[in-house]
Design a protein around this motif. Structure first.
Motif, PDB file in Angstrom:
ATOM      1  N   TRP A 181       0.823  -1.210   0.000  1.00  0.00           N
ATOM      2  CA  TRP A 181       0.000   0.000   0.000  1.00  0.00           C
ATOM      3  C   TRP A 181       0.852   1.254   0.000  1.00  0.00           C
ATOM      4  O   TRP A 181       0.399   2.326  -0.434  1.00  0.00           O
ATOM      5  CB  TRP A 181      -0.927   0.005   1.208  1.00  0.00           C
ATOM      6  CG  TRP A 181      -2.130  -0.884   1.074  1.00  0.00           C
ATOM      7  CD1 TRP A 181      -2.452  -1.965   1.834  1.00  0.00           C
ATOM      8  CD2 TRP A 181      -3.191  -0.744   0.112  1.00  0.00           C
ATOM      9  NE1 TRP A 181      -3.625  -2.527   1.404  1.00  0.00           N
ATOM     10  CE2 TRP A 181      -4.113  -1.801   0.347  1.00  0.00           C
ATOM     11  CE3 TRP A 181      -3.445   0.155  -0.926  1.00  0.00           C
ATOM     12  CZ2 TRP A 181      -5.257  -1.969  -0.404  1.00  0.00           C
ATOM     13  CZ3 TRP A 181      -4.592  -0.011  -1.688  1.00  0.00           C
ATOM     14  CH2 TRP A 181      -5.482  -1.055  -1.433  1.00  0.00           C
ATOM     15  N   ASN A 185      -0.893   6.099  -4.151  1.00  0.00           N
ATOM     16  CA  ASN A 185      -1.212   7.465  -3.774  1.00  0.00           C
ATOM     17  C   ASN A 185      -2.522   7.856  -4.443  1.00  0.00           C
ATOM     18  O   ASN A 185      -2.974   7.201  -5.384  1.00  0.00           O
ATOM     19  CB  ASN A 185      -0.087   8.439  -4.138  1.00  0.00           C
ATOM     20  CG  ASN A 185       0.075   8.589  -5.630  1.00  0.00           C
ATOM     21  OD1 ASN A 185      -0.717   9.256  -6.300  1.00  0.00           O
ATOM     22  ND2 ASN A 185       1.111   7.960  -6.186  1.00  0.00           N
ATOM     23  N   LYS A 186      -3.143   8.932  -3.978  1.00  0.00           N
ATOM     24  CA  LYS A 186      -4.451   9.340  -4.477  1.00  0.00           C
ATOM     25  C   LYS A 186      -4.403   9.922  -5.882  1.00  0.00           C
ATOM     26  O   LYS A 186      -5.427   9.974  -6.560  1.00  0.00           O
ATOM     27  CB  LYS A 186      -5.061  10.370  -3.522  1.00  0.00           C
ATOM     28  CG  LYS A 186      -5.318   9.842  -2.114  1.00  0.00           C
ATOM     29  CD  LYS A 186      -5.966  10.907  -1.247  1.00  0.00           C
ATOM     30  CE  LYS A 186      -6.277  10.361   0.151  1.00  0.00           C
ATOM     31  NZ  LYS A 186      -6.960  11.377   0.984  1.00  0.00           N
ATOM     32  N   GLU A 237     -10.860   4.370  -5.608  1.00  0.00           N
ATOM     33  CA  GLU A 237     -10.324   4.551  -4.265  1.00  0.00           C
ATOM     34  C   GLU A 237     -11.463   4.567  -3.249  1.00  0.00           C
ATOM     35  O   GLU A 237     -12.475   5.236  -3.433  1.00  0.00           O
ATOM     36  CB  GLU A 237      -9.542   5.862  -4.203  1.00  0.00           C
ATOM     37  CG  GLU A 237      -8.957   6.173  -2.829  1.00  0.00           C
ATOM     38  CD  GLU A 237      -8.350   7.553  -2.755  1.00  0.00           C
ATOM     39  OE1 GLU A 237      -8.340   8.123  -1.655  1.00  0.00           O
ATOM     40  OE2 GLU A 237      -7.899   8.066  -3.809  1.00  0.00           O
ATOM     41  N   GLY A 238     -11.312   3.792  -2.200  1.00  0.00           N
ATOM     42  CA  GLY A 238     -12.342   3.695  -1.172  1.00  0.00           C
ATOM     43  C   GLY A 238     -13.278   2.525  -1.356  1.00  0.00           C
ATOM     44  O   GLY A 238     -14.109   2.256  -0.488  1.00  0.00           O
ATOM     45  N   MET A 251      -5.588  -1.746   4.392  1.00  0.00           N
ATOM     46  CA  MET A 251      -5.244  -0.513   3.690  1.00  0.00           C
ATOM     47  C   MET A 251      -4.742   0.539   4.665  1.00  0.00           C
ATOM     48  O   MET A 251      -5.331   0.756   5.732  1.00  0.00           O
ATOM     49  CB  MET A 251      -6.454   0.012   2.922  1.00  0.00           C
ATOM     50  CG  MET A 251      -6.138   1.154   1.992  1.00  0.00           C
ATOM     51  SD  MET A 251      -7.598   1.609   1.021  1.00  0.00           S
ATOM     52  CE  MET A 251      -6.940   2.962   0.052  1.00  0.00           C
ATOM     53  N   THR A 252      -3.662   1.207   4.290  1.00  0.00           N
ATOM     54  CA  THR A 252      -3.097   2.280   5.105  1.00  0.00           C
ATOM     55  C   THR A 252      -3.428   3.621   4.472  1.00  0.00           C
ATOM     56  O   THR A 252      -3.981   3.688   3.382  1.00  0.00           O
ATOM     57  CB  THR A 252      -1.571   2.123   5.219  1.00  0.00           C
ATOM     58  OG1 THR A 252      -0.997   2.122   3.890  1.00  0.00           O
ATOM     59  CG2 THR A 252      -1.208   0.812   5.899  1.00  0.00           C
ATOM     60  N   GLY A 253      -3.078   4.707   5.148  1.00  0.00           N
ATOM     61  CA  GLY A 253      -3.334   6.038   4.613  1.00  0.00           C
ATOM     62  C   GLY A 253      -2.577   6.257   3.312  1.00  0.00           C
ATOM     63  O   GLY A 253      -1.421   5.840   3.170  1.00  0.00           O
ATOM     64  N   LEU A 254      -3.234   6.914   2.359  1.00  0.00           N
ATOM     65  CA  LEU A 254      -2.642   7.147   1.047  1.00  0.00           C
ATOM     66  C   LEU A 254      -2.055   8.551   0.945  1.00  0.00           C
ATOM     67  O   LEU A 254      -2.604   9.511   1.500  1.00  0.00           O
ATOM     68  CB  LEU A 254      -3.693   6.957  -0.057  1.00  0.00           C
ATOM     69  CG  LEU A 254      -4.346   5.582  -0.154  1.00  0.00           C
ATOM     70  CD1 LEU A 254      -5.392   5.585  -1.260  1.00  0.00           C
ATOM     71  CD2 LEU A 254      -3.303   4.503  -0.410  1.00  0.00           C
ATOM     72  N   LYS A 255      -0.960   8.671   0.200  1.00  0.00           N
ATOM     73  CA  LYS A 255      -0.350   9.973  -0.039  1.00  0.00           C
ATOM     74  C   LYS A 255      -1.237  10.798  -0.969  1.00  0.00           C
ATOM     75  O   LYS A 255      -1.985  10.264  -1.771  1.00  0.00           O
ATOM     76  CB  LYS A 255       1.045   9.784  -0.649  1.00  0.00           C
ATOM     77  CG  LYS A 255       2.048   9.139   0.302  1.00  0.00           C
ATOM     78  CD  LYS A 255       3.343   8.790  -0.399  1.00  0.00           C
ATOM     79  CE  LYS A 255       3.171   7.548  -1.255  1.00  0.00           C
ATOM     80  NZ  LYS A 255       4.448   7.043  -1.791  1.00  0.00           N
ATOM     81  N   GLU A 256      -1.098  12.128  -0.877  1.00  0.00           N
ATOM     82  CA  GLU A 256      -1.875  13.037  -1.711  1.00  0.00           C
ATOM     83  C   GLU A 256      -1.295  13.104  -3.122  1.00  0.00           C
ATOM     84  O   GLU A 256      -0.198  12.625  -3.394  1.00  0.00           O
ATOM     85  CB  GLU A 256      -1.899  14.440  -1.091  1.00  0.00           C
ATOM     86  CG  GLU A 256      -2.597  14.523   0.247  1.00  0.00           C
ATOM     87  CD  GLU A 256      -4.097  14.264   0.129  1.00  0.00           C
ATOM     88  OE1 GLU A 256      -4.706  14.734  -0.853  1.00  0.00           O
ATOM     89  OE2 GLU A 256      -4.654  13.584   1.026  1.00  0.00           O
TER      90      GLU A 256
END
Length: 372
Positions: A181, A185-186, A237-238, A251-256
């Motif tokens: 993950w 990124n987003k 995404e999501g 899932m971990t936090g995604l970069k911008e």
């Protein structure tokens, strides 16, 4: 890191290249012992050999993935009718003689398997995601080498999964990235190739060009590498599926989004050059043919070998035409090494992938026009 591309045409029995510098280290003549590899190498599965005194010594299954930094290895992932990948792994402290022997043993194993495998050169600490995916429990490095003996480390093997990042605005490129993950990124799109299922993942901030390209490349993978039998699933995404979470974990936090990175990727991707290397005068000569990509597919002539230079992105591809003679094919890795040196790419950080005609992967095909 962006993509820089060149294509070089190889044609020679002896290497007296304009690429060669006085400081170039020459491969020493080496002939592997007869009967080095047995019929089991032709069977599907994951196998490995340690280079020991110029011979390939088979590893126990439990030793796969545990490498000594003073040694060189061969790792064969044979998937039967789906093809095979042959990896040369070089420890950061392995000797030049061992590295040369590893390359020559790889050539012999490739010949034993009918020239069918895709060959890869992996260097400790800079292995490709594809190589790392062969060892789901991870890879371990140990100090020492043959003289120190080997301790067995439990390591398993599993199905090969690949993750591709789709990035850019005008010059969209797919790049294989680490299967995690943390690679997401987003602002980009990604393809998770799981064999029977291909996930086309669209970041919430991805641009319209990436959204269009991700589906095209997913379709290309399905049609050319899965023979049209894989199922493509589009995921926003999501809306990640249980299949994705099973492979990638929670899932971990995604970069911008980083729009500047897209422009940088475009700029580097467009700096492509095409070279022809021939021996028409009896010595190797390098001639620039084109400075613009994508290239025409018919530039790849079956009687020859070619180099596709993606060195600024850490990789060199060698394409072996089915009609090229044995000597030309044998020179391919050596030519790549000398080109890496001439271009001042870091040899111990630059991967080399050797592709037989008919075994091209989408990462290679994307740099050519209308490859179907």
């Amino acid at each position: 890191m962006g993509t820089c591309l060149s294509l070089i045409h190889l044609k020679s029995r002896s290497f007296q290249s304009a690429l060669t510098t006085p400081q170039a280290v020459r491969m020493q003549p080496f002939q592997a012992a007869p009967g080095q590899f047995g019929p089991e190498a032709r069977e599907p599965g994951l196998r490995g050999w340690r280079v020991e005194k110029m011979k390939a010594v088979p590893l126990e299954p439990s030793e796969l993935g545990a490498f000594f930094n003073g040694d060189s290895y061969l790792v064969l992932s044979n998937r039967g009718e789906e093809g095979a990948d042959l990896h040369m792994w070089l420890g950061e402290k392995s000797s030049r003689d061992e590295q040369v022997a590893c390359a020559m043993l790889a050539t012999q194993l490739d010949n034993f398997l009918g020239g069918d495998p895709i060959q890869h050169r992996q260097v400790q600490g800079y292995e490709s995601p594809e190589f790392m995916s062969l060892f789901p429990r991870g890879v371990s490095y140990k100090e020492g080498g043959v003289e120190s003996g080997f301790r067995k480390t439990p390591c398993g093997s599993g199905p090969v999964h690949r993750l591709y990042q789709i990035k850019g605005k005008r010059n969209i490129r797919a790049k294989e990235v680490e299967l995690t993950w943390a690679s997401f990124n987003k602002g980009d799109c990604f393809i998770l190739d799981m064999g029977e299922t291909i996930i086309s993942w669209i970041g919430s901030q991805a641009n319209v060009f990436e959204k269009q390209k991700v589906r095209e490349i997913a379709t290309l993978i399905r049609d050319t590498e899965r023979h049209g039998k894989a199922r493509i699933t589009d995921v926003n995404e999501g809306e990640e599926t249980p299949e994705m979470l099973k492979v990638l974990g929670p899932m971990t936090g995604l970069k911008e989004e980083n729009s500047e990175a897209d422009s940088e990727a475009d700029s580097k991707a467009s700096s492509a050059s095409l070279y022809k290397v021939s021996d028409a005068t009896g010595s190797m000569k390098l001639t620039k043919v084109s400075e613009k990509s994508p290239f025409q597919k018919d530039l790849l002539v079956r009687d020859d070998c070619f180099i596709l230079d993606n060195g600024n992105n850490g990789k060199i591809f060698v394409w072996k035409g089915s009609g090229a003679n044995a000597e030309e094919k044998k020179e391919a890795l050596k030519m790549a090494d000398d080109f890496i040196q001439q271009m001042n790419y870091p040899k111990m950080k630059t991967q080399v992938e050797i592709l037989p005609q008919g075994r091209e992967r989408v990462i290679f095909k994307q740099f050519f026009k209308n490859w179907d």
